[in-house]
Design a protein around this motif. Structure first.
Motif, PDB file in Angstrom:
ATOM      1  N   GLN A 142      35.309  35.911  30.046  1.00  0.00           N
ATOM      2  CA  GLN A 142      35.953  34.616  29.769  1.00  0.00           C
ATOM      3  C   GLN A 142      37.176  34.792  28.860  1.00  0.00           C
ATOM      4  O   GLN A 142      38.244  34.221  29.092  1.00  0.00           O
ATOM      5  CB  GLN A 142      34.929  33.693  29.099  1.00  0.00           C
ATOM      6  N   ARG A 146      41.164  34.277  29.749  1.00  0.00           N
ATOM      7  CA  ARG A 146      42.014  33.358  28.974  1.00  0.00           C
ATOM      8  C   ARG A 146      43.270  34.076  28.462  1.00  0.00           C
ATOM      9  O   ARG A 146      44.386  33.562  28.583  1.00  0.00           O
ATOM     10  CB  ARG A 146      41.207  32.803  27.789  1.00  0.00           C
ATOM     11  N   TYR A 150      46.977  32.582  29.069  1.00  0.00           N
ATOM     12  CA  TYR A 150      47.664  31.801  28.023  1.00  0.00           C
ATOM     13  C   TYR A 150      48.904  32.549  27.534  1.00  0.00           C
ATOM     14  O   TYR A 150      48.968  33.763  27.579  1.00  0.00           O
ATOM     15  CB  TYR A 150      46.724  31.571  26.835  1.00  0.00           C
ATOM     16  N   VAL A 181      37.703  27.774  31.389  1.00  0.00           N
ATOM     17  CA  VAL A 181      38.771  27.799  30.379  1.00  0.00           C
ATOM     18  C   VAL A 181      39.753  26.678  30.716  1.00  0.00           C
ATOM     19  O   VAL A 181      40.271  26.631  31.830  1.00  0.00           O
ATOM     20  CB  VAL A 181      39.494  29.171  30.408  1.00  0.00           C
TER      21      VAL A 181
END
Ligand code: ADP
Length: 591
Positions: A142, A146, A150, A181
């Motif tokens: 996870q 992310r 991002y 997410v």
């Protein structure tokens, strides 16, 4: 229920993140992950080479706005998959690479496909990690998902040793699931900086908005269209920024590009880097006094090359441009300026030259004539302003010449060699586009949904990098239409003089004792269409524009992969150039 294996926990973590497609190639031990993923309803698209799979996953990330997932074996799988890692990083596409690796207790003993992938990939990824235990897998996957996504997107890598994949969790309670997410928070710009930029734009004599693929990735089309419509600011799309504002928009300066660069005094750069594609923002290509206002999600990008850090904006294009449009209020650029007159004169001249090149209908066909024939036929089947076709284009001449011939009216409908000028991405990108736009599983996010026809324009050299992926397309019933623009060589083929491959084989080699194949030579009139036929698709060999028109019409309607082998003139393509549409001065001599 038996306790879950590592493979199951990995697959379940991906499903919990909302992943619906994995691109890759299986082998021991990652085959277990792929099988678990399929059992959980995730689509696995199995390729013939990790290079194409990793390119596909990176393009899928760009098209859907979420990390594409690539699954490969360790050792050689990682080495082949490195192509996609470089591609994702350099193009700022989000990619999550998962790779198997040898059992931890066998490391350094010459284990099966042993490779220290973490050390290898760390310099090339945003993050590279190996989960230390089965329990940590969901959290690590996870987090890496992310991080790859991002900020400026890039690659995240998870190394998965065989003992972890095959391991069994003793206590299911200890394995907390991954959770979806959310989209990254979006930043805007502070008032004082916006005020300064608004004044600068209002005082510009020759403003220009450059629209890059970052704007397409940011899905900022609505706000950018609004800005252009309200202000009349002339704009210039980069090759993959095409369609954020429709090519047919009157403020588009693409066909007067050199004039726009030379004269623009204030340049708003939206999601594009001032790299080789934009000639670094330097004179003499650009006006030496031009002020560049960069809008970018990446702080490091601001002030690069000719960008002025005092004027740069770190933020999300969508947010920043809606702030800018409202700060500009009712102001619009007065278009009765010498700059606009110069732009329209250059447009008329360049468009007339292009039209005359395209009208030459001799056989073998010229590139321009072949592309005009394909474009005209496609647009008799689909209206020119609809969003029903995704173009994938690669090959030096094929990409450069076709770019202006195929207008694009919507964003994310044109994929090409990108920042690395990579040849060999095309078929992987086409599969990604097919999966992104025509996937049976709904993406569940803001990914594109409307069914689209994928059309590839491939140089014969570029096609060769991953031609076997035609079988992948056939296997998954992907109705992709591929044109192989066949001039029998890299760039312009055999020679500047137009000697054919056959001549160089010795038939007319007099005076050319050091002749033979040039470095740019490929096989002459290779039957590329037969690859489609061998795999269960449809193939066409065409030499005339009538044959090409018929093949385009039929191929477009075919429900399976088609390869149209288009024989074009050899030795008459565009010469090798650096930079996007480089000038005559920058032409490099043929090597
Ligand atoms: P092109 O090849 O079209 O010139 P580049 O790949 O060089 O485009 O540049 C794309 C830029 O867009 C990158 O610098 C990237 O950081 C930036 N970018 C990506 N997403 C966003 C976003 N949401 N807002 C602002 N900038 C973005």
């Amino acid at each position: 229920m038996p306790p879950p294996t590592g493979a199951h926990i990995i697959a379940r973590s991906l499903r919990d993140l909302g992943v619906t497609v994995i691109f890759g190639i299986v082998g021991i031990p990652v085959v277990e992950i792929a099988e678990e993923a399929i059992n959980l309803g995730i689509r696995f698209i199995g390729f013939r080479n990790e290079q194409a799979a990793s390119y596909a996953a990176s393009a899928y990330g760009y098209l859907t706005g979420r990390p594409g997932i690539c699954l490969v074996v360790g050792g050689p799988g990682v080495l082949h998959g490195m192509a996609g890692i470089g591609n994702a990083n350099v193009n700022a596409f989000p990619l999550l690479l998962l790779a198997g690796s040898s059992e931890t207790n066998l490391v350094s003993r010459g284990a099966f496909q042993e490779l220290d992938a973490i050390s290898l990939l760390t310099p090339h990824t945003k993050v590279s990690l190996r989960p230390p235990s089965l329990e940590s897998i969901p959290d690590i996957i996870q987090n890496i998902y992310r991080i790859s996504w991002y900020g400026r997107p890039g690659t995240g890598f998870v190394d998965l040793p065989a003992d972890l994949i095959k391991g069994v969790a003793e206590d299911t309670e200890d394995v907390a699931p991954a959770s979806p997410v959310p989209d990254a928070p979006k930043a805007g710009v502070e008032e004082a900086r916006m005020f300064k930029i608004v004044q600068l734009i209002k005082s510009a004599k020759a403003p220009l908005v450059v629209i890059g693929k970052g704007a397409a990735y940011a899905k900022a089309e609505h706000v950018i269209r609004d800005l252009i419509d309200k202000t009349n600011l002339p704009f210039l799309p980069t090759p993959m920024g095409k369609g954020v504002v429709a090519d047919s928009h009157p403020a588009n300066t693409a066909s007067a590009r050199s004039t726009a660069l030379k004269e623009a005094d204030v340049v708003l750069v939206l999601g594009a880097r001032l790299n080789w594609i934009l000639h670094f923002g330097d004179a003499p290509k650009w006006n030496p006094v031009a002020e560049f206002v960069q809008v970018d999600i990446s702080a490091e990008e601001i002030g690069s090359n000719s960008g002025n850090p005092e004027l740069g904006i770190i933020g999300d294009i969508g947010i920043v441009i809606s702030q800018l449009t409202s700060a500009l209020g009712s102001w619009s650029y007065q278009t009765s300026t010498p700059y606009i007159q110069h732009l329209s004169a250059a447009k008329s001249k360049n468009e007339a030259t292009a039209a005359s090149k395209a009208s030459n209908s001799r056989t073998p066909m010229s590139y321009a004539h072949a592309f005009t024939t394909i474009e005209r036929t496609l647009h008799s089947l689909r209206p020119p302003d609809d969003a029903g076709i995704v173009y994938v284009s690669e090959g030096a001449n094929t990409m450069d010449i076709s770019r202006s011939i195929f207008p694009v009216s919507h964003p994310r409908l044109r994929l090409d060699a990108g920042t690395y000028a990579t040849m060999g991405v095309g078929l992987g990108y086409a599969i990604a586009a097919h999966a992104a736009y025509n996937g049976s599983a709904a993406e569940g996010q803001s990914g594109p949904q409307e069914r689209k026809k994928v059309v590839c324009l491939e140089g014969d050299s570029a096609f060769g990098f991953s031609a076997m992926e035609v079988e992948t397309m056939a296997r998954y019933g992907m109705d992709i239409l591929i044109f192989v623009i066949n001039n029998g060589g890299v760039y312009h083929g055999d020679s500047d003089d137009g000697e054919s491959w056959l001549e160089l084989q010795g038939k007319t080699l007099e005076g050319k004792s050091e002749g033979g194949l040039r470095s740019t030579s490929l096989g002459w009139e290779v039957g590329y269409e037969k690859i489609a036929e061998a795999c269960g698709g449809k193939g066409y060999l065409v030499r005339t524009s009538e044959e090409l028109e018929r093949a385009t019409r039929e191929g477009f309607r075919e429900g399976r992969v088609c390869v149209v082998n288009v024989i074009v003139e050899a030795g008459k393509g565009q010469k090798l150039e650096f930079g996007w549409q480089a000038s005559g001065k920058e032409k490099r001599k043929k090597g």
